[in-house]
Design an enzyme around this catalytic site. Structure first.
Site: not given
Ligand code: CA
Length: 702
Positions: A82, A178, A194, A196, A272, A317, A344, A407
């Site tokens: 990515e 990341t 993190g 989620e 989220n 989310d 998003k 992203w």
């Molecule tokens: Ca998320």
């Protein structure tokens, strides 16, 4: 020999030798004046406005058809790629999965050095969406990378040797890193991921010289029995209920960060909350600040300046972590210095960069969770049926949890005044889990299962499979000018140039150039693999190059995923090695069904909690993880157990679940997967494609 094995050991990667690199240090002055060095790519967004626009013109609409490969390099990983490279004084710096860093001679492709932070394979389970990395920052003769396991590492730009490293997270918790670090006046700014699973999000600033922590801004309030870190968090705590918010957290800053020297602000977007479902997360309501927000803090102190929450009491989310981009726009009300985000949740936001004032918010895709944003309050006006946690009924919502965009970098062209952006038409069938209990360390979405027939049951015509597009968006007129289909279920990162071109890869395997005025495709190449990262452009000795990192689920897990850096120039004659024969795509081959309904329900519930995050397409699996319905491992209880319980694939990221589930749970999951495979086979009864033999992976890349 399987093609993946040949790729592991190309001439470039089997003969790494550290050697001197003649690179001048990147300074704050160089970063501030990046537009004075149009041939360089000094920071991940090229300039501090994060516009990802190249002022170079040698490659243009008249000659792009002559673009050819100058060189390529293959990497020792088949996981997702990515990153956007940097190009500084003739050296190309790029990261791959597992946070490895590589330096190449940007003209010849000669390998100069590589650095492997040796991220433990078992940390793969800590992330929702693969062990990816999105790039490095450069400053003071050093290259800065965030490793997946939460370290910030400064490397000598000339040798790749470690100068210093610090641990930026509590590594006993499911934090990951990341995103690309950013530089703000001698500080390295880094976030983490993190949400989620459940960690408390924050952004940190470290002294670029020695790694001293200078400030940290938490995005959600912590344990109320302890003092709040600042007044804003005390106020934010009043927007929460229950105790999950400080036990699990959320609001991580896993991607978009920008530093604006004009306002001396650092901007970032937050994810989220944990869990996703607002009613489970904060019983009794509340906006849950600062989840799903764009936040501005003082770059010197980390002190709060403003925030804008895109999705109060978020439940679908809709992270607000997409790249934040700055520009000067001639709006009807006059020229404004603005921050833009293609969020998003399906809205494109324009905010005043200094004050955070909302200037516009427009749907750039189909959005069914809100009718519009009320400009007086800045709040979305929701469609009641979409808030499934409140109604207690399943709802099919657009965009889905994948987001209308995530992203994947977008690009603003000052030449056209347009934003060229990846867009996905997508939906998700959301349902609350009435039996949700928080499970620290495991996926915490509070999402319940939905029926495979839910789209028919609800008479929904929402897209059941995601479709990706390249869209040209006018942020002043607030409308789409054109769109071009982008092959795949993920829309890939974008570069625009002063040559009148927009470059974009495709997840299903393509790299293409489009005319910026109308989207006409003028050139394309076959990278032999999927592409989702954003390309960059640079110029050395009068030759312009386009560099693109490739490798992201071109077909499926079993046919392999090549990971490579591709560099193009006009008249380039380099060719990729032949692909050889790929194994055919795998299809259903289940054993006979077993287990009663109670076992299947147990398997389904265990799978929902522990497996979906990686192995279902609506989450992290986009061809990078096995679709377990077609995995040969469901045919054997012993094979399944050695992976799920004994952890034989831990080095590749598939840890043992022995601390989370019992062997009987694992067998219940297998029974559930066998049933789903049988259902899948029945649904595809007309398809009679042969089943491939398992791919040989004697020296498995990871
Ligand atoms: Ca998320």
């Amino acid at each position: 020999m399987h093609p993946m094995l040949r790729l592991v050991c190309t001439a470039l990667l089997c003969s790494w030798t550290a050697q001197a690199v003649q690179a001048a240090p990147v300074t704050d002055a160089r970063l501030a004046n990046a537009d004075n060095e149009p041939g360089q790519w000094l920071s991940v967004g090229r300039n501090r406005d994060e516009q990802r626009f190249s002022p170079l013109t040698r490659i243009n609409t008249d000659n792009v058809s002559q673009l050819g490969l100058a060189w390529h390099a293959d990497f020792d990983t088949n996981r997702g790629q990515e990153a956007s490279p940097l190009m500084i004084d003739g050296v190309l710096y790029v990261t791959t999965a597992w946070s490895k860093v590589y330096a190449f001679d940007a003209v010849s492709g000669k390998a100069l050095w590589q650095y492997d932070p040796k991220v433990p394979g078992g940390t793969g389970i800590k992330g929702c969406c693969d062990v990816v990395n999105r790039g490095v920052a450069a400053w003071g003769g050093r290259i800065y990378v965030g490793s997946y396991d939460g370290r910030l590492i400064a490397l000598d730009a000339k040798t790749g040797k470690v100068v210093w490293q610090v641990v930026t997270v509590d590594q006993t918790k499911p934090y990951t890193s990341t995103g690309a670090p950013r530089i703000a006046n001698g500080k390295v700014i880094i976030g983490n991921g993190g949400s989620e699973i459940g960690v408390r999000g924050y952004v940190s600033a470290y002294d670029a010289k020695d790694g001293t922590l200078l400030w940290r801004f938490y995005t959600v309030p912590g344990d109320p029995s302890k003092p709040y870190e600042n007044e804003q968090l005390r106020k934010a705590a009043a927007t929460w209920n229950g105790d999950l918010y400080w036990k699990l957290g959320g609001g991580t800053v896993w991607d978009g960060i920008a530093y604006d020297a004009r306002t001396n602000l650092v901007y970032f977007g937050t994810a989220n909350g944990t869990p996703w479902v607002a009613e489970a997360r904060s019983p009794g309501g509340g906006d849950n600040l600062f989840l799903n927000s764009i936040i501005a803090v003082n770059a010197d102190t980390g002190a709060y300046v403003w925030h804008y929450q895109t999705t109060p009491a978020e439940t679908w989310d809709f992270d607000a972590t997409s790249p934040v981009m700055l520009a000067d726009l001639d709006l009807p009300a006059g020229r404004r210095h603005v921050l833009m985000q293609e969020s998003k949740n399906g809205f494109f936001y324009v905010l005043d960069a200094a004050s955070g004032q909302l200037l516009s918010a427009d749907k750039y895709t189909t959005v069914t969770w809100a009718s519009h944003v009320d400009m007086a309050t800045g709040r979305p006006v929701e469609i009641a049926e979409a808030r499934f946690g409140k109604t207690g009924k399943p709802a099919i919502v657009q965009p889905g949890g994948q987001g209308a965009h995530s992203w994947h970098p977008y690009s603003f062209s000052p030449r056209t005044g347009l934003v060229y952006m990846p867009v996905v038409e997508t939906s998700t069938a959301f349902a609350p889990d009435p039996n949700y209990v928080a499970r620290p360390g495991s996926a915490n979405t509070a999402m319940g299962r939905t029926s495979p027939t839910i789209y028919n049951d609800l008479h929904s015509d929402a897209p059941r499979t995601s479709r990706a597009y390249l869209v040209a968006w006018d942020p002043v007129a607030r409308r789409e000018l054109w769109r071009s289909e982008n092959r795949g279920t993920i829309a890939s990162g974008v570069l625009s140039t002063a040559g009148g071109l927009v470059f974009q890869g495709a997840q299903k395997g393509e790299f293409a150039a489009f005319r910026d005025s109308d989207g006409m495709k003028l050139w394309s190449a076959d990278p032999q693999t999927g592409v989702v990262a954003a390309p960059i452009s640079y110029e050395i000795k009068g030759v312009q190059y386009i560099a693109q990192l490739a490798g992201y689920g071109s077909r499926d897990y079993y046919t392999g995923n090549r990971s490579r850096l591709l560099v193009y120039k006009l008249g380039g004659k380099h060719t990729l090695p032949p692909t050889g024969e790929l194994p055919p795509a795998r299809t259903f081959n289940p054993p006979p069904a077993f287990g009663d309904e109670a076992l299947l329900a147990r398997g389904a519930d265990t799978y929902q909690v522990h497996c979906v995050m990686c192995h279902e397409t609506q989450f992290g699996n986009r061809g990078l993880f096995p679709d377990l319905r077609v995995s040969p491992m469901i045919n054997s209880a012993d094979s399944f157990r050695t992976i799920v319980m004994d952890g034989v694939l831990e080095a590749r990221g598939m840890v043992s679940f022995r601390d989370r589930i019992t062997p009987a749970d694992a067998e219940a999951v297998r029974a559930y997967l066998v049933r789903r495979a049988i259902d899948g086979k029945a649904a595809q009864a007309a398809v009679t494609a042969p089943v491939a033999a398992p791919a040989q992976r004697t020296a498995a890349p990871r």
